[in-house]
Design an enzyme around this catalytic site. Structure first.
Site, short mmCIF file in Angstrom:
data_model
loop_
_atom_site.label_atom_id
_atom_site.label_comp_id
_atom_site.label_asym_id
_atom_site.label_seq_id
_atom_site.Cartn_x
_atom_site.Cartn_y
_atom_site.Cartn_z
N HIS A 75 0.82 -1.22 0.00
CA HIS A 75 0.00 0.00 0.00
C HIS A 75 0.85 1.26 0.00
O HIS A 75 0.49 2.25 -0.64
CB HIS A 75 -0.98 -0.03 1.18
CG HIS A 75 -2.03 -1.09 1.02
ND1 HIS A 75 -2.32 -2.03 1.96
CD2 HIS A 75 -2.83 -1.37 -0.05
CE1 HIS A 75 -3.27 -2.83 1.51
NE2 HIS A 75 -3.59 -2.46 0.29
N ASP A 99 -10.09 -3.30 0.07
CA ASP A 99 -9.72 -3.40 1.49
C ASP A 99 -9.46 -2.03 2.11
O ASP A 99 -9.47 -1.88 3.33
CB ASP A 99 -8.50 -4.31 1.65
CG ASP A 99 -7.37 -3.91 0.71
OD1 ASP A 99 -6.73 -2.88 0.95
OD2 ASP A 99 -7.15 -4.64 -0.28
N ASP A 150 -17.86 -1.44 -11.82
CA ASP A 150 -16.74 -2.06 -12.52
C ASP A 150 -15.75 -0.94 -12.87
O ASP A 150 -16.13 0.05 -13.51
CB ASP A 150 -17.31 -2.72 -13.77
CG ASP A 150 -16.23 -3.34 -14.61
OD1 ASP A 150 -15.50 -2.61 -15.29
OD2 ASP A 150 -16.12 -4.59 -14.58
N ASP A 168 -5.35 -0.64 -8.21
CA ASP A 168 -5.04 -1.58 -7.12
C ASP A 168 -5.91 -2.81 -7.30
O ASP A 168 -6.83 -3.07 -6.53
CB ASP A 168 -5.31 -0.89 -5.78
CG ASP A 168 -5.05 -1.82 -4.61
OD1 ASP A 168 -4.51 -2.91 -4.82
OD2 ASP A 168 -5.40 -1.44 -3.48
N PRO A 175 -12.67 -11.26 -11.98
CA PRO A 175 -13.22 -9.93 -12.28
C PRO A 175 -12.16 -8.89 -12.64
O PRO A 175 -12.48 -7.88 -13.26
CB PRO A 175 -13.95 -9.54 -10.97
CG PRO A 175 -13.45 -10.45 -9.92
CD PRO A 175 -12.98 -11.69 -10.60
#
Ligand code: SPD
Length: 289
Positions: A75, A99, A150, A168, A175
């Site tokens: 991150h 997340d 999306d 990210d 997907p």
């Protein structure tokens, strides 16, 4: 008299292991102390396991996205490199990143006025808030906005312009596949301002050489500047992870300004890492030719 302590999870679990298969014949195996959550969302299988070495881990589609112990590397590196190059990163777009770890890092920069995150799967956000509150800590920030859509569709349709886009994504299966295609990169280019920067996670040069080659070919067809940088992430395949710095104007080293950040308390990123991360081993350079 001794007391028998019964585990609500059953005796065998204490010898339970999780293996992520990185490629044919190679995997990373972690000892698991508990399975905290397992579900199948509209998009993917989502697991949260507690591992002995790395703490809790979020696993999507069988692949580790974050662990409590080493999430900071990924991150910090997907966020702070570009944020120390762009002079005015007011409007930031994060594609994926459910997340919240990338959002958390982006919001450490006071120059960021708006950070929108487009995550296809609402369940990932909920699971992160529940099991990884330290990672999900940015969701309450007034500058943050979460859109469930999306990511590829969003950049194809939005009328907004961004200074910085961070892709990210999870791995190019399921997907996230579309987030490694040239069409997505072109749409991202189109919604960047004239001095915009695009950063993407670009997989393991050690284990995913063919993917890495294709991704850089796709990126180079769109952006005038495309440079790979690397970070050491113990729980990602090969432990060596790559990112692409793609830009319309700025060079990641010539335009690097350590003073842009004015942030402390990072555990991986610093000025030496910024410069050193762009030094590539020869076998990695060869993937980009
Ligand atoms: N193989 C793991 C690749 C995961 C990249 N994305 C991670 C998401 C963390 N925010």
């Amino acid at each position: 008299m001794s007391e028998v302590v019964k585990s609500e999870f059953g005796p065998n679990l204490w010898n339970m292991w999780f293996t992520e298969f990185n490629k044919e014949g190679v995997g990373l195996t972690l000892k698991v102390s508990r399975v905290l959550h397992s579900a199948v969302s509209d998009f993917q299988r989502i697991d949260v396991i507690e591992t002995e070495e790395f703490g809790k881990a979020l696993v999507l589609y069988g692949s580790i996205m974050i662990t409590e112990k080493d999430e900071f590397v990924y991150h910090e590196m997907i966020s702070h490199v570009a944020l120390h190059v762009h002079p005015k990163p007011s409007n930031v777009l994060i594609i994926g990143g459910g997340d919240g770890g990338t959002l958390r890092e982006v919001l450490k920069h006071q120059r960021v006025q708006s950070a929108q995150m487009v995550e296809i799967d609402p369940e990932v956000v909920e699971v992160s808030k529940r099991f990884f509150p330290a990672v999900a800590s940015g969701f309450g920030d007034p500058r943050a906005k979460v859109i469930h859509d999306d990511g590829a569709r969003f950049v194809a349709n939005t009328q907004e312009k961004f200074d910085l886009i961070l892709s990210d994504s999870s791995d190019p299966v399921g997907p996230a596949q579309v987030l490694f295609q040239q069409t997505f990169y072109q749409d991202a280019f189109n919604v960047l301002n004239d001095d915009g920067i695009f950063v993407a996670q670009t997989e393991s040069p050690a284990f995913h050489a063919d993917n890495v080659r294709k991704i850089y070919k796709n990126l180079s067809a769109v952006f005038p500047t495309v440079m790979m940088y690397l970070a050491h992430i113990p729980t990602y395949p090969g432990s060596l992870w790559s990112f692409a710095f793609c830009s319309k104007r700025y060079h990641p080293l010539e335009d690097f300004r350590p003073e842009y950040g004015n942030i402390t308390g990072l555990d991986y990123y610093n000025a030496d890492i910024h410069r050193g991360a762009f030094a590539l081993p020869n076998y990695v350079k060869a993937l980009l030719l």
